[in-house]
Every structure is written in structure tokens, then in C-alpha cells.
Scaffold this active site. Structure first.
Site, PDB file in Angstrom:
ATOM      1  N   LYS A 249       0.862  -1.180   0.000  1.00 21.91           N
ATOM      2  CA  LYS A 249       0.000   0.000   0.000  1.00 21.91           C
ATOM      3  C   LYS A 249       0.896   1.227   0.000  1.00 21.91           C
ATOM      4  CE  LYS A 249      -3.917   2.056   2.257  1.00 21.91           C
ATOM      5  NZ  LYS A 249      -4.853   1.939   3.366  1.00 21.91           N
ATOM      6  N   ARG A 259     -11.384   9.305   1.797  1.00 23.71           N
ATOM      7  CA  ARG A 259     -11.324   9.965   3.111  1.00 23.71           C
ATOM      8  C   ARG A 259     -12.556  10.844   3.318  1.00 23.71           C
ATOM      9  NH1 ARG A 259      -4.748  10.949   3.351  1.00 23.71           N
ATOM     10  NH2 ARG A 259      -4.270   8.744   3.079  1.00 23.71           N
ATOM     11  N   LYS A 303      -2.187  -1.524  -3.949  1.00 28.01           N
ATOM     12  CA  LYS A 303      -3.073  -0.379  -3.804  1.00 28.01           C
ATOM     13  C   LYS A 303      -2.272   0.911  -3.785  1.00 28.01           C
ATOM     14  CE  LYS A 303      -6.433   1.374  -0.472  1.00 28.01           C
ATOM     15  NZ  LYS A 303      -7.088   1.124   0.793  1.00 28.01           N
TER      16      LYS A 303
END
Ligand code: PBG
Length: 380
Positions: A249, A259, A303
Site C-alpha cells: 500500500k 477519506r 493499492k
């Protein structure tokens, strides 16, 4: 069209059979044996210039000339079996509220999430991944609500498992939805402390498995978490619960809309560079993934997705475990925004990006497009 006509390099063309000055190939013109040994016979050093005088090489367009040839030689296909659908869950009931930066994606209360899971299962989507938007009053420095057996994420798991037993449920144990500072770990004296966080997320993993989660997917990037989660799950009798490691990640700017979706955007102080991987580093990412493999990860994830296809490919080659890419919120938002402006064909770009993951060696993709794609594929 003859190449020599096209670029005027007639003098450079090797004389071919029938040309004045033609000579059969000499031994030294043949591909060096080193190349043959390295690539094997039948590799890409075969020559057809003696039979095709115009191009001097194999004509690639022959296999592309019609839909039927293209279908015949197609190397990769996207199917509904490749899809994992991430969804956002909010407290309450009867709620499906849009997320401005992710057109077409809603935050859903548990009852609506159950309906959505039913629809996804009906379309053949194998699994969903749930992300909770926790009430602000429940968020604190240590993310303590993550250890509450009846928290929002566990409520969603129980309800979905009960109503839609055949869809796989993947849950995240990172602390960011639960912390007052938006970080994935416990904050002590300005530092995200590793070992205390690992202890907390291993406990959260067991609680999520108790609620019915099929796969624990830790997105926090703390060191040693995979091993700790595996041990904790096994000690609690959850041998059949898998681990999909967010193995690589990256500290990416592509997470912005997410977010907003879980309400951490305004909370986050600083950045996540002390625990996510630097986008500059590919070899470090593979090493980090290797540790997760050793610690017992069943599946690996990359990711964000599209900007990191090289990592997908390297990871598949290195470990041979199932590899998944997470096409994250910012990737989704880019496609939606350009399509809304009429600048790209949104449906074709959506399908092309997902196919690119398959070509890069991914076994599947977490994508906010999952339901759209499943519907589109079903129409074909
Ligand atoms: C954090 C987490 C992130 C995402 C899911 N869980 C990244 C972050 O906020 O730093 C991103 C998902 C997306 O952008 O779609 N544990």
C-alpha cells in the site's frame, strides 16, 4: 505499402530473394546462439523476411483483421468473477447518501447495505469489502470502537451474512475509521506506534471473524501484522478465515475521495508516509510483500491500482499467490469526472482499466465500478 516507399530507406533494406545482390543468409547473420539459449527456440527471433518482401517481418495485423480472429487470439478476459465491491456503511436505517467526489457511490445504512449485497450476489459478484463511517463521538486516540463486537462494521457483517450467505465478506482492520486523528494506528506522542497497533488489530480481526467475516484485509501497513492476525485467528478457532494482505500500500494522493466517504479527510494530521510505502520504491514493495507471504497471507493486494501495474506483475511473478489490485477512490473519481464532461467514454475506459489489471497478472480487482461492470458484462 512498402517500407522503402514509406521512409525512403530503400538503400538500407537487406536485399531479398529476387533482388540484385541477394545472397542467402550466412552463418554469422543468424541469431547468435546465446540468444537462442536464453530465449529458447521459437522465441521472438524468428525471421520471415524471406517470405514477406514488403514488411520484412511477420504481419501482426493478420490476427486482428476481424472480430472472430480477435476473439480467437484474445489473451485476457474480464468476468464478473474478478470483482470485489467495496461499499461504505453509515449508522442509521434507510440511508443511501451520495458521496460528492465519487458520483454513483453511496454511503449506506446496514439495511441498505444488505439490499446492495443481495443485488451484488444476484449479479454474480463473489465478494464485497465493507468500510464504515463511524460516528465522530465514537472516534478516539486509540480507535477503541474497533474492538467493540457490536460496532458498525460487525453489525454490517452479521446482517449481510444472515441475509446473503453466499457472498464473501472482506473486512479491514485498520484503525483509521475509528481514530480521532484519521491515522491507521495508535498515536502516542506524535508517533504511530507499531506493536501496540498490531496487538489491537489482531484482536479486532478475531472480533470481525466472530461476526462472520470471511477474509481479514488489514490495510494499515504495520510491521508484523499478518503473522499476528494469523496467530490470533488460529488461536480463536478461525482457521478458515483468510487474510488478504494489503501487501503493498503506497503513500498515495489517490485516496482523497475515500477519506471524504468515511469522514477522515478533515481529521488527518500529517500524512501516512511513516507506514505506507514510498511511491518511488518497487523493490521495497516486493520485499514487504515477501514478509507478508512468510507470515501467512493467503492473498496479496496492490493499492492503488493502475499507477502500480508494475508491482502487480512483479508480485504475481515473485510469489504465485492470488494477487488483487484496489482501483481506489481517486482512480474512480478521475474516470467519472472525465466521463461526466464528455471527455472520455466512461464505460469503455472503466472496462479497459479493469482488463489492464488482468493483463498485469491480477486475479481480481476491488473496484467501485463492480456493480456497473457486472451489469454491463451481463448484457453482452
Ligand atoms: C486506510 C484506507 C485507505 C483506503 C482504504 N482504507 C487509504 C487512506 O485513507 O489512507 C483507500 C481506499 C480508496 O481510496 O478507495 N486504511
Amino acid at each position: 505499402m512498402r517500407r522503402d516507399v514509406l521512409d525512403g530507406r530503400k538503400k538500407c533494406r537487406r536485399p531479398m530473394a529476387g533482388d540484385a545482390g541477394f545472397q542467402p543468409l550466412k552463418a554469422r547473420d543468424k541469431p547468435p546462439s546465446r540468444t537462442i539459449r536464453k530465449e529458447g527456440r521459437g522465441a521472438m527471433n524468428d525471421r520471415t523476411n524471406l517470405v514477406d518482401r514488403i514488411t520484412g517481418h511477420r504481419r501482426m495485423r493478420r490476427n486482428r483483421k476481424a472480430d472472430w480472429t480477435r476473439r480467437l487470439v484474445r489473451e485476457n478476459r474480464l468476468t464478473v468473477d474478478d470483482l470485489i465491491w467495496p461499499i461504505f456503511v453509515v449508522p442509521g436505517s434507510g440511508i443511501a447518501e451520495p458521496i460528492a467526489a465519487m458520483p454513483g457511490v453511496n454511503r449506506m445504512s446496514v439495511d441498505k447495505a444488505v439490499e446492495a449485497a443481495k443485488e451484488a450476489a444476484g449479479l454474480g459478484i463473489p465478494a464485497i469489502a465493507t468500510f464504515p463511517n463511524i460516528e465522530m463521538a465514537l472516534r478516539d486516540e486509540t480507535g477503541s470502537d474497533s474492538l467493540n463486537a457490536d460496532n458498525l462494521i460487525n453489525q454490517a457483517t452479521r446482517a449481510i451474512k444472515k441475509a446473503v450467505p453466499d457472498i464473501g465478506i472482506i473486512t479491514d482492520v485498520a484503525l483509521d475509521p475509528f481514530t480521532s486523528h484519521g491515522h491507521d494506528g495508535i498515536l502516542r506522542g506524535g508517533e504511530i506506534v507499531n506493536d501496540e497497533t498490531v496487538e489491537a488489530i489482531a484482536r479486532a480481526a478475531v472480533i470481525q471473524a466472530d461476526a462472520g467475516s470471511d477474509i481479514i484485509a488489514p490495510s494499515d501497513m504495520m510491521d508484523g501484522r499478518i503473522g499476528a492476525i494469523r496467530e490470533a485467528l488460529d488461536a480463536a478457532g478461525h482457521q478458515n478465515v483468510g487474510i488478504m494482505s494489503y501487501a503493498t500500500k503506497f503513500a498515495s494522493a489517490f485516496y482523497g475521495p475515500y477519506r471524504e466517504a468515511i469522514g477522515t479527510g478533515g481529521l488527518l494530521k500529517g500524512d501516512k508516509k511513516t507506514y505506507y510505502i514510498d511511491p518511488s520504491n518497487g523493490t521495497e514493495a516486493i520485499r514487504d510483500a515477501a514478509l507478508d507471504v512468510e507470515e501467512g497471507a493467503d492473498m496479496l493486494m496492490v493499492k492503488p491500482g493502475l499507477p502500480y501495474l508494475d508491482i502487480c506483475w512483479r508480485m504475481k511473478e515473485a510469489f504465485g499467490l492470488p494477487v488483487f489490485a484496489y482501483q481506489v477512490s481517486g482512480e474512480y473519481a478521475q474516470i467519472k469526472a472525465a466521463a461526466a464532461n464528455g471527455w472520455i467514454d466512461g464505460e469503455r475506459v472503466m472496462l479497459e482499466t479493469l482488463l489492464a489489471f488482468k493483463r498485469a497478472g491480477c486475479d481480481g480487482i476491488l473496484s467501485y465500478f463492480a456493480v456497473d461492470v457486472a451489469r454491463t458484462l451481463a448484457k453482452r
